[in-house]
Design a protein around this motif. Structure first.
Motif, PDB file in Angstrom:
ATOM      1  N   ALA A 200      66.542  61.403 -94.543  1.00  0.00           N
ATOM      2  CA  ALA A 200      67.917  61.504 -95.040  1.00  0.00           C
ATOM      3  C   ALA A 200      68.948  61.158 -93.971  1.00  0.00           C
ATOM      4  CB  ALA A 200      68.182  62.914 -95.577  1.00  0.00           C
ATOM      5  N   CYS A 201      68.601  61.336 -92.700  1.00  0.00           N
ATOM      6  CA  CYS A 201      69.558  61.023 -91.633  1.00  0.00           C
ATOM      7  C   CYS A 201      70.003  59.566 -91.684  1.00  0.00           C
ATOM      8  CB  CYS A 201      68.959  61.344 -90.273  1.00  0.00           C
ATOM      9  SG  CYS A 201      67.345  60.582 -89.958  1.00  0.00           S
ATOM     10  N   HIS A 202      69.159  58.677 -92.223  1.00  0.00           N
ATOM     11  CA  HIS A 202      69.494  57.258 -92.287  1.00  0.00           C
ATOM     12  C   HIS A 202      69.504  56.698 -93.706  1.00  0.00           C
ATOM     13  CE1 HIS A 202      68.396  57.176 -87.903  1.00  0.00           C
ATOM     14  NE2 HIS A 202      69.467  56.408 -87.909  1.00  0.00           N
ATOM     15  N   PHE A 203      68.973  57.431 -94.673  1.00  0.00           N
ATOM     16  CA  PHE A 203      68.831  56.858 -96.004  1.00  0.00           C
ATOM     17  C   PHE A 203      70.090  57.096 -96.835  1.00  0.00           C
ATOM     18  CE2 PHE A 203      66.457  56.673-100.245  1.00  0.00           C
ATOM     19  CZ  PHE A 203      66.590  55.293-100.302  1.00  0.00           C
ATOM     20  N   GLU A 204      71.105  56.279 -96.552  1.00  0.00           N
ATOM     21  CA  GLU A 204      72.347  56.336 -97.326  1.00  0.00           C
ATOM     22  C   GLU A 204      72.227  55.388 -98.510  1.00  0.00           C
ATOM     23  OE1 GLU A 204      77.202  56.043 -96.737  1.00  0.00           O
ATOM     24  OE2 GLU A 204      75.857  55.319 -95.170  1.00  0.00           O
ATOM     25  N   VAL A 205      72.592  55.872 -99.693  1.00  0.00           N
ATOM     26  CA  VAL A 205      72.448  55.100-100.929  1.00  0.00           C
ATOM     27  C   VAL A 205      73.794  55.000-101.629  1.00  0.00           C
ATOM     28  CG1 VAL A 205      70.048  55.831-101.192  1.00  0.00           C
ATOM     29  CG2 VAL A 205      71.873  57.154-102.286  1.00  0.00           C
ATOM     30  N   GLY A 206      73.842  54.200-102.686  1.00  0.00           N
ATOM     31  CA  GLY A 206      75.048  54.113-103.491  1.00  0.00           C
ATOM     32  C   GLY A 206      75.287  55.399-104.261  1.00  0.00           C
ATOM     33  N   GLN A 225      77.301  63.274 -98.471  1.00  0.00           N
ATOM     34  CA  GLN A 225      77.760  62.687 -99.725  1.00  0.00           C
ATOM     35  C   GLN A 225      76.692  61.828-100.397  1.00  0.00           C
ATOM     36  OE1 GLN A 225      80.754  63.175-101.389  1.00  0.00           O
ATOM     37  NE2 GLN A 225      80.960  64.803 -99.864  1.00  0.00           N
ATOM     38  N   ARG A 226      76.049  60.938 -99.628  1.00  0.00           N
ATOM     39  CA  ARG A 226      75.159  59.953-100.264  1.00  0.00           C
ATOM     40  C   ARG A 226      73.883  59.693 -99.469  1.00  0.00           C
ATOM     41  NH1 ARG A 226      77.127  55.197-100.148  1.00  0.00           N
ATOM     42  NH2 ARG A 226      79.013  55.503 -98.936  1.00  0.00           N
ATOM     43  N   HIS A 227      73.436  60.697 -98.724  1.00  0.00           N
ATOM     44  CA  HIS A 227      72.166  60.559 -98.007  1.00  0.00           C
ATOM     45  C   HIS A 227      71.081  61.311 -98.770  1.00  0.00           C
ATOM     46  CE1 HIS A 227      73.376  58.776 -93.997  1.00  0.00           C
ATOM     47  NE2 HIS A 227      74.538  58.928 -94.632  1.00  0.00           N
ATOM     48  N   VAL A 228      70.002  60.618 -99.101  1.00  0.00           N
ATOM     49  CA  VAL A 228      68.944  61.179 -99.942  1.00  0.00           C
ATOM     50  C   VAL A 228      67.733  61.549 -99.100  1.00  0.00           C
ATOM     51  CG1 VAL A 228      67.232  60.586-101.715  1.00  0.00           C
ATOM     52  CG2 VAL A 228      69.648  60.034-102.069  1.00  0.00           C
ATOM     53  N   SER A 229      67.179  62.736 -99.364  1.00  0.00           N
ATOM     54  CA  SER A 229      65.917  63.153 -98.765  1.00  0.00           C
ATOM     55  C   SER A 229      64.800  62.861 -99.759  1.00  0.00           C
ATOM     56  CB  SER A 229      65.932  64.647 -98.431  1.00  0.00           C
ATOM     57  OG  SER A 229      64.621  65.074 -98.078  1.00  0.00           O
ATOM     58  N   MET A 230      64.031  61.814 -99.478  1.00  0.00           N
ATOM     59  CA  MET A 230      62.893  61.496-100.330  1.00  0.00           C
ATOM     60  C   MET A 230      61.874  62.632-100.298  1.00  0.00           C
ATOM     61  SD  MET A 230      63.471  58.336-101.458  1.00  0.00           S
ATOM     62  CE  MET A 230      62.121  57.161-101.505  1.00  0.00           C
ATOM     63  N   LEU A 231      61.702  63.247 -99.123  1.00  0.00           N
ATOM     64  CA  LEU A 231      60.759  64.349 -98.993  1.00  0.00           C
ATOM     65  C   LEU A 231      61.129  65.499 -99.912  1.00  0.00           C
ATOM     66  CD1 LEU A 231      58.439  65.871 -97.611  1.00  0.00           C
ATOM     67  CD2 LEU A 231      60.069  66.552 -95.834  1.00  0.00           C
ATOM     68  N   ILE A 253      58.124  62.256 -89.613  1.00  0.00           N
ATOM     69  CA  ILE A 253      58.550  61.103 -88.806  1.00  0.00           C
ATOM     70  C   ILE A 253      59.466  60.216 -89.630  1.00  0.00           C
ATOM     71  CG2 ILE A 253      57.781  59.010 -87.613  1.00  0.00           C
ATOM     72  CD1 ILE A 253      55.125  60.487 -87.091  1.00  0.00           C
ATOM     73  N   CYS A 254      60.649  59.934 -89.104  1.00  0.00           N
ATOM     74  CA  CYS A 254      61.580  58.996 -89.733  1.00  0.00           C
ATOM     75  C   CYS A 254      61.340  57.605 -89.151  1.00  0.00           C
ATOM     76  CB  CYS A 254      63.024  59.420 -89.486  1.00  0.00           C
ATOM     77  SG  CYS A 254      64.258  58.207 -90.059  1.00  0.00           S
ATOM     78  N   THR A 255      61.068  56.639 -90.007  1.00  0.00           N
ATOM     79  CA  THR A 255      60.770  55.292 -89.538  1.00  0.00           C
ATOM     80  C   THR A 255      61.970  54.630 -88.875  1.00  0.00           C
ATOM     81  OG1 THR A 255      61.146  54.594 -91.828  1.00  0.00           O
ATOM     82  CG2 THR A 255      58.872  54.840 -91.119  1.00  0.00           C
ATOM     83  N   GLN A 256      63.163  54.847 -89.403  1.00  0.00           N
ATOM     84  CA  GLN A 256      64.319  54.192 -88.794  1.00  0.00           C
ATOM     85  C   GLN A 256      64.667  54.818 -87.446  1.00  0.00           C
ATOM     86  OE1 GLN A 256      67.534  53.268 -91.409  1.00  0.00           O
ATOM     87  NE2 GLN A 256      68.849  52.474 -89.789  1.00  0.00           N
ATOM     88  N   CYS A 257      64.325  56.085 -87.246  1.00  0.00           N
ATOM     89  CA  CYS A 257      64.535  56.724 -85.951  1.00  0.00           C
ATOM     90  C   CYS A 257      63.501  56.290 -84.920  1.00  0.00           C
ATOM     91  CB  CYS A 257      64.477  58.243 -86.097  1.00  0.00           C
ATOM     92  SG  CYS A 257      65.899  58.991 -86.928  1.00  0.00           S
ATOM     93  N   ASN A 258      62.391  55.714 -85.390  1.00  0.00           N
ATOM     94  CA  ASN A 258      61.286  55.376 -84.494  1.00  0.00           C
ATOM     95  C   ASN A 258      60.813  53.934 -84.707  1.00  0.00           C
ATOM     96  OD1 ASN A 258      60.361  58.182 -83.239  1.00  0.00           O
ATOM     97  ND2 ASN A 258      60.869  58.539 -85.392  1.00  0.00           N
TER      98      ASN A 258
END
Length: 283
Positions: A200-206, A225-231, A253-258
């Motif tokens: 969610a730290c990076h997964f910003e959606v519409g 506002q628009r960050h989704v936690s898939m987990l 593990i967040c892929t965009q963080c790593n």
């Protein structure tokens, strides 16, 4: 191999094979029921440039020979070099392909169905591996005490479409469960492994996608506002279907963080390889 109760799920990074390729796996699960689950990273292969180095995806314009060698390296590292591997053409849908025979003809037919478009492979037989590829979307592996398993690809469309729940229910049906109550009871004994994915730290959606997740899975899966936690969305849907929350194991593990350790479509600007989620039951 069948066991009455699976050990509590756990993922550890282990160096595997002669090349010491690091993968996340659950050794206790393998010891208990013969099912090997693994989430690969991007190190240890032969691909170059933006695809360096353990790219497992054939659809990203990488050298095909390199991809095939990488896949072979993964299976060799897992101690199953001669195991046939089924790989679907992932289409962000909810189609599940069943693999119920290890005969050559049936495996060809299963691969053809998978290539026609599928986002989960349900394997009921030993000696066959399922491999799906990722670069921010969420890998999900579900394992039954019977040794049957499902490997699923959960992008946000797949999460909304309940691909993980449908996969777990398909597994219960393969195990012989009939009726809602029996399916739910079976799900309570399954292990669920959620691999590295964009957090969610990076997964910003519409706003429309955020509203869909909020409506379907509750406000806890929306951060800011628009960050989704898939987990959180996956966990909510799986628990509601009957999965024991204590049997859902997240790699954390967040892929965009790593991006040095895992491929990230967003971090790379769209040009990158794919790491994998693979599972098989030893023959």
């Amino acid at each position: 191999m069948v066991c009455n109760t699976l050990p509590a799920p756990h993922l550890d990074a282990r160096p595997c094979g002669a090349r010491r390729i690091s993968m996340l796996t659950d050794q206790a699960l393998f010891d208990a029921c013969g099912v090997r689950v693994a989430f690969t990273g991007r190190a240890g292969g032969v691909s170059e440039g933006a695809f360096a180095s353990l790219n497992l995806g054939v659809h990203v314009q990488d050298n095909l020979d390199h991809v095939m060698e990488n896949r072979a390296c993964v299976m060799e590292a897992l101690g199953a070099p001669d195991t046939p591997v089924i790989v679907p053409n992932q289409v962000h849908g909810t189609i599940i392909v069943d693999i119920e025979s290890a005969s050559a003809a049936q495996l060809v037919a299963a691969q053809q169905r998978a290539q026609a478009g599928a986002d989960a492979l349900a394997v009921s037989v030993p000696g066959v591996a399922a491999l799906l590829c990722f670069a921010d979307c969420t890998p999900v592996i579900i394992v039954s005490p019977t040794g049957r398993f499902v490997v699923a690809h959960a992008g946000w469309r797949g999460v909304v479409g309940s691909i993980a729940v449908l996969s777990a229910q398909r597994l219960a049906q393969a195990d012989g469960a009939c009726g809602t109550d029996q399916v739910r009871a079976n799900l309570g004994g399954y292990n669920v492994y959620i691999g590295p994915h964009i957090h969610a730290c990076h997964f910003e959606v519409g706003q429309d996608v955020a509203d869909t997740f909020r409506s379907q899975f509750g406000a806890t899966c929306i951060k800011g506002q628009r960050h989704v936690s898939m987990l959180d969305a996956l966990r909510t849907s799986l628990v509601a279907a009957g999965v024991d929350a204590a049997r859902i194991c997240d790699a954390g593990i967040c892929t965009q963080c790593n991006p040095q350790a895992y491929y990230s479509y967003r971090a790379s600007g769209g040009t990158c390889g794919r790491h994998g989620a693979v599972a098989f039951r030893k023959a």
